[in-house]
Scaffold this active site. Structure first.
Site, PDB file in Angstrom:
ATOM      1  N   ASP A  11       0.813  -1.217   0.000  1.00 40.39           N
ATOM      2  CA  ASP A  11       0.000   0.000   0.000  1.00 40.39           C
ATOM      3  C   ASP A  11       0.856   1.281   0.000  1.00 40.39           C
ATOM      4  OD1 ASP A  11      -2.138  -1.825   0.396  1.00 40.39           O
ATOM      5  OD2 ASP A  11      -1.940  -1.646   2.574  1.00 40.39           O
TER       6      ASP A  11
ATOM      7  N   GLU B 274     -11.443  -0.008  -3.510  1.00 40.11           N
ATOM      8  CA  GLU B 274     -10.660   0.546  -2.395  1.00 40.11           C
ATOM      9  C   GLU B 274      -9.443   1.269  -2.955  1.00 40.11           C
ATOM     10  OE1 GLU B 274      -9.469  -2.827   0.006  1.00 40.11           O
ATOM     11  OE2 GLU B 274      -8.137  -3.602  -1.527  1.00 40.11           O
TER      12      GLU B 274
HETATM   13  O1  FUB Z   1      -3.189  -3.600   3.460  1.00 44.08           O
HETATM   14  C1  FUB Z   1      -4.504  -3.829   3.924  1.00 44.08           C
HETATM   15  C2  FUB Z   1      -5.508  -3.512   2.865  1.00 44.08           C
HETATM   16  O2  FUB Z   1      -5.256  -4.299   1.709  1.00 44.08           O
HETATM   17  C3  FUB Z   1      -5.464  -2.111   2.339  1.00 44.08           C
HETATM   18  O3  FUB Z   1      -6.035  -1.175   3.205  1.00 44.08           O
HETATM   19  C4  FUB Z   1      -6.168  -2.288   1.058  1.00 44.08           C
HETATM   20  O4  FUB Z   1      -6.069  -1.218   0.180  1.00 44.08           O
HETATM   21  C5  FUB Z   1      -5.525  -3.547   0.546  1.00 44.08           C
HETATM   22  O5  FUB Z   1      -4.289  -3.283  -0.092  1.00 44.08           O
END
Ligand code: FUB
Length: 326
Positions: A19, A226
């Protein structure tokens, strides 16, 4: 610990990282990643396997210079309101201070977005006593516009709980819209001058197709899942994000940071591992995509590694699709 990075290779190999939110501060490139732990957890759609506890900040003096790990910048034990799952963070600079924005579950298991303040880009960061009032869900992305106005974008489906907030408060039983209904959009709000509170309640961003029709919830190749990111190129606002179940990074554009955004296309084809998450940054006149995959762990979804490569805007403003393994 340092390593010498090259395109499409792990930035560091002594930690699992994910991320990546990249920014140029004080002439250097700083990366704010999640820190994946080398442990086993139950793997499910709720994201329980992503059980992270702290953040390390990375930096590079130049694209071909060693990547430096500045060590732990914030641990969940230093966040009074948080219980677990320190997921994808971001950072911003304003009026001499650095701000780390991060999601975590509160003591009731509800994801909120917190802020922590530091004097240096690499931290350490001191967490505020409570989460940012009015925030929920995950994946904060901070964007400071040329006029100095700062915005916070956030939201993620499934484990990120965005579906649970459709009525304006947390409803643990709420489901997402039907496949033919408009998809849920990321949320965005302008940050107040203190960078620690919202100027007004978050709004839902609209993402439409070229004919102005909202992208439907069942359109998994294009709908928002997301990982929002905002960048500005030649006066246009680019909202990019993960499609989750179809594992792509795609983008939509607007003349306004709060949209509506028109869907444009794919930035990054699927990578090794379930999640995909990115940032886009201009550094010394070139543009770069920071992203992650699970190649360093041989494919474990929750043990990822941050990579980067060059990103190209074409003459017409479109972004050239990146195929990271070709
Ligand atoms: O790293 C945890 C979660 O996985 C992140 O918040 C999302 O965007 C995905 O990458």
């Amino acid at each position: 610990m340092t390593a010498k990075p090259s395109f499409n290779q792990p930035l560091v190999t002594h930690l699992y990282t994910a991320d990546p939110s990249a920014h140029v501060f004080e002439g250097k490139l700083y990366v704010y990643p999640s820190h994946d732990l080398d442990h086993e957890r139950t793997s499910n759609d709720n994201g329980d396997q992503y059980d992270m506890e702290d953040y390390h900040v990375l930096s590079m003096d130049a694209p071909d210079a060693p990547c430096v790990d500045h060590g732990e910048a914030l641990h969940v034990s230093g966040v009074p309101w948080a219980s677990q799952q320190m997921w994808a963070p971001d950072a911003a600079f304003k009026d001499g201070k650095y701000y780390l924005f991060f999601p975590a579950r509160d003591k009731d298991g509800v994801f909120r977005i917190g802020a922590a303040v530091g004097e240096r880009p690499e931290g350490p960061f001191r967490a505020e006593p409570s989460w940012i009032d009015g925030t929920f869900s995950i994946d904060p992305a901070a964007f400071v516009d040329d006029d100095g106005r700062a915005y916070l974008f956030f939201g993620g489906l499934w484990g990120g709980q965005l579906e649970k907030w459709q009525g304006g408060s947390f409803d643990p039983s709420a489901e997402g819209p039907a496949g033919n209904e408009p998809a849920l959009g990321p949320r965005a709000a302008e940050l107040a001058d203190d960078m620690l509170s919202l100027r007004s309640a978050p709004v839902e961003l609209s993402i439409v197709d070229a004919d102005g029709r909202p992208i439907a919830a069942g359109d998994e190749e294009r709908r928002y899942f997301e990982g929002p990111w905002m960048h500005k190129h030649q006066g246009r606002y680019y909202l990019s994000y993960s499609t989750g179940t179809t594992h792509k990074i795609v983008y939509a554009t607007s003349d306004n940071p709060l949209g509506p955004f028109v869907y444009q296309g794919t930035i990054l084809e699927p990578v090794v591992g379930w999640t995909t998450h990115h940032s886009i940054v201009e550094w010394d006149g070139k543009w770069y995509l920071f992203y992650h995959d699970s190649s360093l762990s041989g494919g474990a979804d929750n043990k990822r590694c941050v990579k980067f490569t060059e990103l190209h805007h074409e003459e017409d403003g479109s972004i050239r699709t990146i195929r990271p393994y070709e």
